[in-house]
Design a protein around this motif. Structure first.
Motif, PDB file in Angstrom:
ATOM      1  N   ASN A   1     -31.050 -49.593 -18.535  1.00 23.02           N
ATOM      2  CA  ASN A   1     -32.512 -49.415 -18.030  1.00 23.02           C
ATOM      3  C   ASN A   1     -33.178 -51.000 -17.930  1.00 23.02           C
ATOM      4  O   ASN A   1     -32.532 -51.969 -18.378  1.00 23.02           O
ATOM      5  N   PRO A   2     -34.119 -50.811 -17.298  1.00 25.89           N
ATOM      6  CA  PRO A   2     -34.683 -52.451 -17.165  1.00 25.89           C
ATOM      7  C   PRO A   2     -34.635 -53.104 -18.383  1.00 25.89           C
ATOM      8  O   PRO A   2     -35.239 -52.543 -19.508  1.00 25.89           O
ATOM      9  N   GLN A   3     -34.354 -54.417 -18.313  1.00 25.07           N
ATOM     10  CA  GLN A   3     -34.344 -55.293 -19.513  1.00 25.07           C
ATOM     11  C   GLN A   3     -33.553 -54.765 -20.636  1.00 25.07           C
ATOM     12  O   GLN A   3     -33.701 -55.415 -21.733  1.00 25.07           O
ATOM     13  N   ASP A   4     -32.703 -53.904 -20.617  1.00 26.07           N
ATOM     14  CA  ASP A   4     -31.653 -53.492 -21.788  1.00 26.07           C
ATOM     15  C   ASP A   4     -30.566 -54.675 -21.680  1.00 26.07           C
ATOM     16  O   ASP A   4     -29.997 -54.909 -20.675  1.00 26.07           O
ATOM     17  N   PRO A   5     -30.561 -55.500 -22.714  1.00 21.70           N
ATOM     18  CA  PRO A   5     -29.494 -56.576 -22.830  1.00 21.70           C
ATOM     19  C   PRO A   5     -28.110 -55.978 -22.672  1.00 21.70           C
ATOM     20  O   PRO A   5     -27.693 -55.036 -23.501  1.00 21.70           O
ATOM     21  N   PHE A   6     -27.237 -56.150 -21.875  1.00 19.06           N
ATOM     22  CA  PHE A   6     -25.892 -55.765 -21.838  1.00 19.06           C
ATOM     23  C   PHE A   6     -24.986 -57.293 -21.631  1.00 19.06           C
ATOM     24  O   PHE A   6     -25.270 -58.234 -21.060  1.00 19.06           O
ATOM     25  N   ILE A   7     -23.719 -57.095 -21.972  1.00 18.53           N
ATOM     26  CA  ILE A   7     -22.788 -58.226 -22.021  1.00 18.53           C
ATOM     27  C   ILE A   7     -21.161 -57.621 -21.807  1.00 18.53           C
ATOM     28  O   ILE A   7     -20.874 -56.587 -22.330  1.00 18.53           O
ATOM     29  N   GLY A   8     -20.597 -58.331 -20.826  1.00 18.19           N
ATOM     30  CA  GLY A   8     -19.008 -57.996 -21.113  1.00 18.19           C
ATOM     31  C   GLY A   8     -18.413 -59.585 -21.521  1.00 18.19           C
ATOM     32  O   GLY A   8     -19.007 -60.446 -21.383  1.00 18.19           O
TER      33      GLY A   8
END
Length: 242
Positions: free
Chosen positions: A197-204
């Protein structure tokens, strides 16, 4: 008498552009919307065609369209140095990243109101050196998290990209090269979709298990013939404002 007066008033108002939900004439359809928007200081009606009403705002609030746009990012695995690297944290314009290296426009999140549903994840090893290809395929661990929650994790070879090295080779002591079969079906499909969703923090993240042997590996760098780029990409419907 009352009915006649109402018709007179109605006709007079229609002459000034008030439509009363009637069907528009061909001329009115061509103009757009000829109804009076307001009256100026002299009492004259002001007409604003439909196409001019949205000139200042090219989007429709709350309405999104879905397009085919992957989310991707690239990092460099440096020989005898890299033990861990993050993805999707450096947007275009920073650290010399261009649209060739990343799709990110903000660090670790999608801008409002954009959304993305992750259906597939693939990792592409950007090397022509087979020895490096095998090391990276077998000794890197991939982790993807949203809102600090891990949603998928596994060895790099679990996430074939559907393109890259494939087929036979004449290299010494090597008969088959593969990073999954080429084509859409060669990309790892997730068991469950991952919503962003907008501005959900995600990282690989990739962690290098370059020390030890099978069954007793530990985190450590790999010795490669050449520094190698690693591209992580995610496929699914990308939603943006209209």
């Amino acid at each position: 008498m009352m009915f006649w007066k109402k018709n007179v008033v109605r006709e007079a108002l229609e002459a000034f552009g008030f439509g009363f939900n009637r069907k528009k004439t061909d001329r009115e359809q061509a103009v757009g919307n000829p109804t009076i928007e307001w009256f100026d200081n002299g009492g004259a009606g002001v007409f604003v065609p439909d196409f001019q009403k949205t000139k200042g705002n090219p989007t429709y609030t709350g309405v999104l369209e879905a397009i085919d746009k992957p989310v991707y990012d690239t990092t460099l695995i440096t020989s005898a140095s890299t033990t861990s690297a993050d993805f999707f944290q450096t947007p275009q314009g920073q650290s010399s990243k261009t649209p060739m290296e990343t799709s990110m426009r903000q660090a670790g999140q999608l801008p409002v109101p954009e959304k993305f549903t992750i259906k597939r994840i693939g990792l592409f090893i950007m090397t022509a050196v087979l020895a490096d290809f095998y090391k990276l395929s077998n000794q890197l661990l991939w982790t993807f998290s949203v809102n600090s929650k891990v949603y998928t994790q596994g060895p790099l070879f679990y996430y074939p990209c559907g393109f890259g090295p494939f087929g036979q080779t004449t290299a010494n002591d090597t008969s088959i090269v593969t990073n999954g079969f080429p084509g859409d079906l060669g990309v790892r499909s997730l068991v469950y979709d991952i919503p962003l969703n907008p501005q959900d923090p995600f990282i690989g993240n990739i962690t290098v298990y370059g020390t030890g042997t099978v069954g007793s590996r530990s985190i450590g760098s790999l010795t490669l013939v050449a520094n190698t780029g690693l591209l992580a990409f995610m496929q699914g419907p990308y939603e943006r404002a209209i």
